[in-house]
Design a protein around this motif. Sequence first.
Motif, short mmCIF file in Angstrom:
data_model
loop_
_atom_site.label_atom_id
_atom_site.label_comp_id
_atom_site.label_asym_id
_atom_site.label_seq_id
_atom_site.Cartn_x
_atom_site.Cartn_y
_atom_site.Cartn_z
N LEU A 1 -14.74 -20.80 22.93
CA LEU A 1 -14.67 -20.54 24.37
C LEU A 1 -14.18 -21.78 25.12
O LEU A 1 -13.37 -21.68 26.05
CB LEU A 1 -16.04 -20.10 24.88
N ASP A 2 -14.65 -22.95 24.70
CA ASP A 2 -14.16 -24.20 25.31
C ASP A 2 -12.66 -24.34 25.07
O ASP A 2 -11.89 -24.67 25.99
CB ASP A 2 -14.88 -25.40 24.70
N TYR B 1 -12.44 -21.56 28.85
CA TYR B 1 -13.57 -21.02 29.60
C TYR B 1 -14.72 -22.04 29.59
O TYR B 1 -15.71 -21.88 28.91
CB TYR B 1 -14.03 -19.69 29.00
N LYS B 2 -14.54 -23.11 30.36
CA LYS B 2 -15.54 -24.18 30.39
C LYS B 2 -16.77 -23.73 31.16
O LYS B 2 -16.70 -22.91 32.08
CB LYS B 2 -14.94 -25.42 31.06
N ARG B 3 -17.92 -24.28 30.79
CA ARG B 3 -19.15 -24.03 31.53
C ARG B 3 -19.11 -24.72 32.89
O ARG B 3 -18.64 -25.86 33.01
CB ARG B 3 -20.36 -24.54 30.74
N ARG C 1 -19.99 -19.73 32.08
CA ARG C 1 -18.55 -19.72 31.87
C ARG C 1 -17.89 -18.65 32.75
O ARG C 1 -16.91 -18.90 33.44
CB ARG C 1 -18.21 -19.43 30.40
N PHE C 2 -18.41 -17.42 32.67
CA PHE C 2 -17.95 -16.31 33.50
C PHE C 2 -18.97 -15.19 33.44
O PHE C 2 -19.92 -15.24 32.65
CB PHE C 2 -16.55 -15.82 33.08
N ILE D 1 -22.09 -16.74 28.92
CA ILE D 1 -21.51 -15.55 29.54
C ILE D 1 -22.65 -14.73 30.14
O ILE D 1 -23.54 -14.27 29.43
CB ILE D 1 -20.74 -14.70 28.52
#
Length: 214
Positions: A47-48, A52-54, A60-61, A90
């Motif tokens: 994800l990183d 999609y960074k925290r 993230r989203f 998420i």
Amino acid sequence: DREKIVDVIWYGQGTPARGPIVSANPTYFNKAIKPYEYDPKKANALLDEAGYKRGADGVRFKMTQNFLPYGENWVRLAEYVRQELGKVGIVVETQSLDLGGWLKAIYTDWNFNITSTFSHNYSDPSIGVERTFTSSNIKKGATFTNSMGYKNARVDELFAKAAREMDPKARKAEFDEIQVILHNDLPVIFLVELSYTHVWNKRVHGLITNGISM
């Protein structure tokens, strides 16, 4: 964690899934397909990597999920999905609908992020599997069709060939390739091969007469 889903949510009545054709199919299941790994650490890294960074709140989203309103197993599965995706940042909002509302949201309006449901393989993949993944079956308003909008020209071609293939070896090879593609593309996240328990009186005969009975 597919094993946990089978053991805890379905009380051991099933098998962790690998792809669209069930492992109990003696003819067309592709044994070369490896099980999906359960690795939250790797999921976080991917994800990183995908961008999609925290955020500062660790999120993230956000997304919504609609579970199939077929009983408590599906409610518990929705809770587990929310819990697991929350571990990787998420946030999932679960929406509860009755069956009519769920069918409309998924197959008419396409108004969902993720949903949970099941399909039957039936006696042959051309009957039970093809309908979910071919682009010709993207039909808004028609239930139990390709509501993901998944399009893959090679998958379409292979299903068309397999439907009319007369050579058993060639047909097996076509379904093997389909399984590899869908295992990698993941238009559906394959979780569980559900098992069904049927009970009937031994005095009753003729219950199972064809490949889709029971």
